[in-house]
Motif scaffolding. Structure first.
Motif, PDB file in Angstrom:
ATOM      1  N   PHE A  87       1.041  -1.110  -0.117  1.00 24.32           N
ATOM      2  CA  PHE A  87       0.138   0.097  -0.053  1.00 24.32           C
ATOM      3  C   PHE A  87       1.007   1.382   0.010  1.00 24.32           C
ATOM      4  O   PHE A  87       1.881   1.441   0.596  1.00 24.32           O
ATOM      5  N   THR A  88       0.582   2.131  -0.977  1.00 23.14           N
ATOM      6  CA  THR A  88       1.222   3.540  -1.028  1.00 23.14           C
ATOM      7  C   THR A  88       0.233   4.636  -0.984  1.00 23.14           C
ATOM      8  O   THR A  88      -0.843   4.655  -1.614  1.00 23.14           O
ATOM      9  N   LYS A 120      -5.845   3.560   6.782  1.00 24.90           N
ATOM     10  CA  LYS A 120      -7.373   3.438   6.829  1.00 24.90           C
ATOM     11  C   LYS A 120      -7.454   2.536   5.226  1.00 24.90           C
ATOM     12  O   LYS A 120      -8.529   1.716   4.964  1.00 24.90           O
ATOM     13  N   MET A 121      -6.503   3.069   4.411  1.00 25.13           N
ATOM     14  CA  MET A 121      -6.867   2.246   2.969  1.00 25.13           C
ATOM     15  C   MET A 121      -6.639   0.629   3.377  1.00 25.13           C
ATOM     16  O   MET A 121      -7.146  -0.045   2.668  1.00 25.13           O
ATOM     17  N   ALA A 122      -5.405   0.262   3.975  1.00 23.41           N
ATOM     18  CA  ALA A 122      -5.403  -0.842   4.025  1.00 23.41           C
ATOM     19  C   ALA A 122      -6.309  -1.818   4.732  1.00 23.41           C
ATOM     20  O   ALA A 122      -6.603  -2.986   4.565  1.00 23.41           O
ATOM     21  N   LYS A 123      -6.948  -1.299   5.960  1.00 21.59           N
ATOM     22  CA  LYS A 123      -8.058  -1.736   6.550  1.00 21.59           C
ATOM     23  C   LYS A 123      -9.181  -2.202   5.689  1.00 21.59           C
ATOM     24  O   LYS A 123      -9.693  -3.390   5.883  1.00 21.59           O
ATOM     25  N   GLU A 124      -9.282  -1.197   4.762  1.00 22.20           N
ATOM     26  CA  GLU A 124     -10.519  -1.585   3.773  1.00 22.20           C
ATOM     27  C   GLU A 124     -10.089  -2.680   2.812  1.00 22.20           C
ATOM     28  O   GLU A 124     -11.004  -3.371   2.310  1.00 22.20           O
ATOM     29  N   LYS A 125      -8.807  -3.157   2.595  1.00 24.41           N
ATOM     30  CA  LYS A 125      -8.317  -4.127   1.725  1.00 24.41           C
ATOM     31  C   LYS A 125      -8.148  -5.343   2.436  1.00 24.41           C
ATOM     32  O   LYS A 125      -7.713  -6.483   1.920  1.00 24.41           O
ATOM     33  N   SER A 140      -1.622  -1.196  -4.077  1.00 21.72           N
ATOM     34  CA  SER A 140      -2.644  -0.469  -3.975  1.00 21.72           C
ATOM     35  C   SER A 140      -2.070   0.889  -3.952  1.00 21.72           C
ATOM     36  O   SER A 140      -1.178   0.945  -2.840  1.00 21.72           O
ATOM     37  N   GLU A 141      -2.620   2.058  -4.433  1.00 23.94           N
ATOM     38  CA  GLU A 141      -2.190   3.106  -4.110  1.00 23.94           C
ATOM     39  C   GLU A 141      -3.435   4.311  -4.009  1.00 23.94           C
ATOM     40  O   GLU A 141      -4.257   4.246  -4.858  1.00 23.94           O
ATOM     41  N   LEU A 142      -3.318   5.301  -3.359  1.00 27.17           N
ATOM     42  CA  LEU A 142      -4.425   6.386  -2.984  1.00 27.17           C
ATOM     43  C   LEU A 142      -3.594   7.636  -3.075  1.00 27.17           C
ATOM     44  O   LEU A 142      -2.561   8.004  -2.145  1.00 27.17           O
ATOM     45  N   TYR A 143      -4.210   8.319  -4.015  1.00 28.73           N
ATOM     46  CA  TYR A 143      -3.502   9.824  -4.101  1.00 28.73           C
ATOM     47  C   TYR A 143      -4.255  10.726  -3.618  1.00 28.73           C
ATOM     48  O   TYR A 143      -5.536  10.855  -3.466  1.00 28.73           O
ATOM     49  N   LEU A 144      -3.577  11.660  -2.913  1.00 26.46           N
ATOM     50  CA  LEU A 144      -4.244  12.719  -1.895  1.00 26.46           C
ATOM     51  C   LEU A 144      -4.001  13.985  -2.275  1.00 26.46           C
ATOM     52  O   LEU A 144      -2.936  14.402  -2.784  1.00 26.46           O
TER      53      LEU A 144
END
Length: 257
Positions: free
Chosen positions: A188-189, A252-257, A215-219
Motif C-alpha cells: 500500500f502506498t 485506513k486504506m489497508a483496513k479496507e483491503k 494499491s495506491e491512494l492519491y491525496l
C-alpha cells in the motif's frame, strides 16, 4: 514463569509485546514491554487508582480518571517533537521504557522500573575480535536476521500487507515478505498530487519488480488538512511528525483491503 520467575523469563521472549501478569499469591502486578518498545504501555496512579493500558485514551473512560497536562512534557514535546519515555502528556502517568518491567506491590506501591534487556549492554559486552569480520559476513548475517524476522512477523490469523514508500526500509521488508510467500503480498502506498512530496512512483516501480498486489491512494492537500482536526482523537498523545497524517490514511486504506 512459575519455575524461573518473570525476570528470567523476559530475556527469553522473542517478539513484540506488552503485557501484565497478576501474581495472585503475593498480590503483585507486573507490567513488561518488549526489547525495543514496539508495543506501547502506559501506567500510573490517578486519584488513588492504578491505571495501565496500551492507549492513554482508554483511561478517560474510567469515571475517576482526571487527566492533568504535564508542563514538563510539553517542554519535551517542543524540544524533541515527541514526548520520550518515561514521560507522558499527563502528570503521574508514564510510558514504560523498552526492555523494562515494573511491579505494583500490594496494589499501592510501584517498584522502580528494572531493565531486563539493553542494546547498549549487548554492544558493550562484545569483544573487539567479534567485530573483526569481513563485510560479506555482516551482509549475510543481516540478510539472514531480517529474513527470519520478517518471516516470523508474517505468522498471523488476519490478512497481512506492507506499507511501501519506495525507500530502502519499506522496499527491503516488502521484498523479504514476497520471498517468504507463495502468493502476491499486498502493498500500500500514499501518493500526493504535489510532485515535490510524491514518492508513489518509486513505490510502484518496486511493487512491479517484486510482483506484489499493489494499491495506491492519491491525496490532495485538502485531503490531508481534513484529517488534522481528528488527530487528537486518533493518537494517544501529541507528537510533531507530519507523517502521522499519511500514516493514518494509508492505514485506513489497508483496513479496507
Amino acid at each position: 514463569i512459575d519455575s524461573i520467575g518473570i525476570e528470567n523469563t523476559l530475556p527469553k521472549i522473542d517478539g513484540m509485546f506488552s503485557f501484565a501478569i497478576w501474581d495472585k499469591k503475593n498480590h503483585n502486578l507486573t507490567l513488561a514491554r518488549d526489547r525495543l518498545g514496539e508495543k506501547p504501555l502506559y501506567y500510573g496512579f490517578n486519584e488513588g487508582i492504578f491505571f495501565f493500558g496500551s492507549e492513554l485514551k482508554a483511561f478517560k473512560f474510567h469515571p475517576s480518571f482526571k487527566p492533568e497536562i504535564d508542563n514538563n512534557s510539553l517542554s519535551l514535546l517542543v524540544k524533541y517533537n515527541f514526548i520520550p519515555a518515561p514521560s507522558s502528556i499527563y502528570k503521574n502517568i508514564f510510558k514504560l521504557k523498552p526492555g523494562t518491567f515494573v511491579t505494583v506491590l500490594n496494589g499501592n506501591k510501584l517498584s522502580q522500573p528494572k531493565v531486563y534487556w539493553s542494546l547498549l549492554n549487548i554492544v558493550n559486552k562484545k569483544s573487539y575480535k567479534e567485530f573483526e569480520r569481513s563485510s560479506s559476513d555482516y551482509i549475510d548475517d543481516l540478510h539472514s536476521l531480517l529474513k527470519n524476522t520478517v518471516k516470523k512477523q508474517m505468522l498471523a490469523d488476519v490478512p497481512i500487507g506492507a506499507f511501501l514508500s519506495g525507500g530502502v526500509d519499506s522496499s527491503t521488508i516488502a521484498a523479504l515478505m514476497q520471498a517468504n510467500s507463495t502468493k502476491k503480498v499486498k502493498t500500500f502506498t500514499i501518493g500526493f498530487e504535489d510532485f515535490n512530496y510524491n514518492e508513489a512512483k518509486y513505490a510502484k516501480k518496486i511493487a512491479s519488480t517484486l510482483g506484489t498486489d499493489h494499491s495506491e491512494l492519491y491525496l490532495s492537500s485538502k485531503d490531508a488538512i481534513e484529517v488534522i482536526p481528528n488527530l487528537s482523537s486518533i493518537y494517544s498523545e501529541p507528537f510533531a511528525d507530519s507523517s502521522q497524517i499519511p500514516t493514518f490514511l494509508v492505514s485506513k486504506m489497508a483496513k479496507e483491503k
